[in-house]
Scaffold this motif. Structure first.
Motif, PDB file in Angstrom:
ATOM      1  N   LEU A  95       0.826  -1.214   0.000  1.00 34.03           N
ATOM      2  CA  LEU A  95       0.000   0.000   0.000  1.00 34.03           C
ATOM      3  C   LEU A  95       0.856   1.259   0.000  1.00 34.03           C
ATOM      4  CD1 LEU A  95      -3.023  -0.831   2.332  1.00 34.03           C
ATOM      5  CD2 LEU A  95      -2.873  -0.883  -0.143  1.00 34.03           C
ATOM      6  N   HIS A  98       1.940   1.681  -3.476  1.00 31.58           N
ATOM      7  CA  HIS A  98       0.775   2.113  -4.253  1.00 31.58           C
ATOM      8  C   HIS A  98       0.473   3.586  -3.999  1.00 31.58           C
ATOM      9  CE1 HIS A  98      -3.097   2.062  -6.214  1.00 31.58           C
ATOM     10  NE2 HIS A  98      -3.723   2.363  -5.095  1.00 31.58           N
ATOM     11  N   ARG A  99       0.603   4.012  -2.749  1.00 28.18           N
ATOM     12  CA  ARG A  99       0.386   5.419  -2.405  1.00 28.18           C
ATOM     13  C   ARG A  99       1.395   6.309  -3.129  1.00 28.18           C
ATOM     14  NH1 ARG A  99       2.139   9.289   1.251  1.00 28.18           N
ATOM     15  NH2 ARG A  99       0.483  10.520   2.239  1.00 28.18           N
ATOM     16  N   CYS A 201      -6.103   5.537   0.974  1.00 29.92           N
ATOM     17  CA  CYS A 201      -4.928   4.667   1.164  1.00 29.92           C
ATOM     18  C   CYS A 201      -4.335   4.862   2.556  1.00 29.92           C
ATOM     19  CB  CYS A 201      -3.897   4.970   0.079  1.00 29.92           C
ATOM     20  SG  CYS A 201      -2.608   3.733  -0.096  1.00 29.92           S
ATOM     21  N   GLU A 204      -6.399   2.952   5.100  1.00 25.76           N
ATOM     22  CA  GLU A 204      -6.167   1.510   5.045  1.00 25.76           C
ATOM     23  C   GLU A 204      -4.803   1.144   5.627  1.00 25.76           C
ATOM     24  OE1 GLU A 204      -7.056  -2.484   4.268  1.00 25.76           O
ATOM     25  OE2 GLU A 204      -8.269  -0.665   4.422  1.00 25.76           O
TER      26      GLU A 204
END
Length: 401
Positions: A95, A98-99, A201, A204
């Motif tokens: 993540l 991805h961020r 994000c 999460e």
């Protein structure tokens, strides 16, 4: 065997039936991930190796020959396992990466906004350092709502802007083309969408970090927050990374100059809570980060010491964190500038990142606080050394005369 999930389950069942307890496999792209986790879940010890380190030297290259070569090396214990974080840390890492990709995509939309305004000869980016800041957003939103009076647009800027309202007003004289205004509107909407994705994000990642701390039964010792807290950047995660890092590592790594929320969040995902148990020393950890010279020695002489051309995410994090230290007034900043004056900016960046990585490893390993006196000399000590050196030179000149 095939590559579907059913085939992977059959591989694990067959290996367990053959009483195989250890397996060596190459890391090839992302294709090794499903089989790797299936084997780990089956209780098999998996040694993941770099394909470059186990290159087959035989004449013909086939999958069967590579497998036999891996088996032979693994039989004699000649394989070096690659570092892999725990599953919970891997989720945070995925993540966090991805961020970072979302932020890169949002920066492209800012360039599209600048291009659209540039084609209309609106020079807002020349008078404002950040057009997505408070002043820039107000002005762009008013333009899209139909405001064309440049002085009323300039009045929307914050009073603390370095540029005067007159200069801002002059920069807003444009052609107001309909097609370019439409492009500006769409780019702004896309930028806002990416920012909302970053916020989701962050929520999460915060949830995963809470689960991670609960899973490893993190200690309940009270966090002593860093007094010298670094200034938060605009894209910093909106969560208490300092507290999460303290729960996982038992020490406040924010005491290290240069480490900020984003860098520490990425370090949690890339390393996990027990990385110090997988590296024997701080030097081995720094070498894995690709922050140590790759010395090639022959006949007792160093032929080359260039750093290997490979990107290590953790090493990149430390090198990025070191960049602002050129203006730091502490011991780490003095160390950076001293190396820079002697070897250049590139060597100073790598050398200081190496020192930061060793400090980071030692703090987590020994659960000790940051000690600035072991980094280097302070401003006072450096000044005293320079004065003493100049006095010695002056005495030599007097004796010669």
């Amino acid at each position: 065997f095939g590559c579907f999930t059913r085939d992977l389950n059959e591989i694990c069942s067959w290996l367990c039936a053959c009483k195989v307890d250890t397996v060596a496999m190459e890391a090839t792209g992302i294709y090794w991930l499903p089989l790797y986790f299936k084997l780990k879940d089956s209780g098999i010890d998996v040694v993941l190796v770099n394909a470059r380190d186990v290159k087959n030297i035989s004449e013909k290259k086939t999958d069967e020959a590579d497998a036999e070569w891996l088996m032979l090396l693994h039989t004699y214990g000649l394989l070096k396992a690659s570092f892999q974080p725990e599953n919970e840390a891997r989720k945070v890492r995925n993540l966090a990466r991805h961020r970072n990709n979302i932020l890169k995509a949002s920066s492209k939309e800012v360039l599209h906004m600048q291009k659209a305004m540039g084609q209309m000869n609106i020079k807002l980016s020349t008078v404002l350092s950040d057009i997505t800041g408070l002043s820039g957003r107000r002005i762009i939103t008013a333009i899209l709502q139909g405001q064309r009076n440049i002085y009323e647009l300039a009045a929307l800027a914050e009073p603390n802007c370095k540029a005067s309202q007159e200069d801002i007003a002059l920069s807003l004289e444009g052609t107001w083309d309909v097609d370019l205004l439409f492009m500006l509107k769409q780019s702004l909407a896309a930028y806002d969408f990416f920012l909302s994705q970053v916020g989701e994000c962050d929520m999460e990642i915060e949830r995963l970090l809470s689960l991670y701390g609960a899973q490893i039964e993190a200690g309940s010792a009270e966090l002593i927050r860093c007094k010298r807290k670094n200034k938060r950047s605009k894209n910093a995660p909106r969560m208490d990374i300092e507290n999460f890092a303290y729960q996982l590592w038992g020490v406040n790594v924010f005491e290290i100059p240069g480490l900020k929320d984003t860098a520490v969040m990425h370090l949690i995902g890339e390393l996990g809570h027990d990385f110090v148990d997988k590296f024997g020393s701080a030097e081995k950890f720094s070498s894995w980060c690709n922050l140590t010279p790759n010395n090639k020695i022959s006949g007792g002489k160093i032929l080359s010491s260039k750093i290997m051309k490979r990107k290590n995410p953790v090493g990149q994090i430390f090198r990025t964190a070191v960049a602002p230290l050129a203006r730091d007034k502490g011991e780490m900043g003095n160390y950076y500038r001293r190396i820079k004056s002697r070897s250049g900016a590139l060597q100073a960046n790598v050398t200081t990142a190496h020192k930061m990585a060793k400090i980071f490893y030692t703090m987590v390993k020994t659960k000790t606080s940051y000690n600035a006196s072991k980094v280097g000399l302070g401003e006072r000590e450096l000044a005293e050394r320079k004065i003493a050196k100049l006095e010695c030179l002056l005495m030599k000149l007097k004796n010669v005369s």
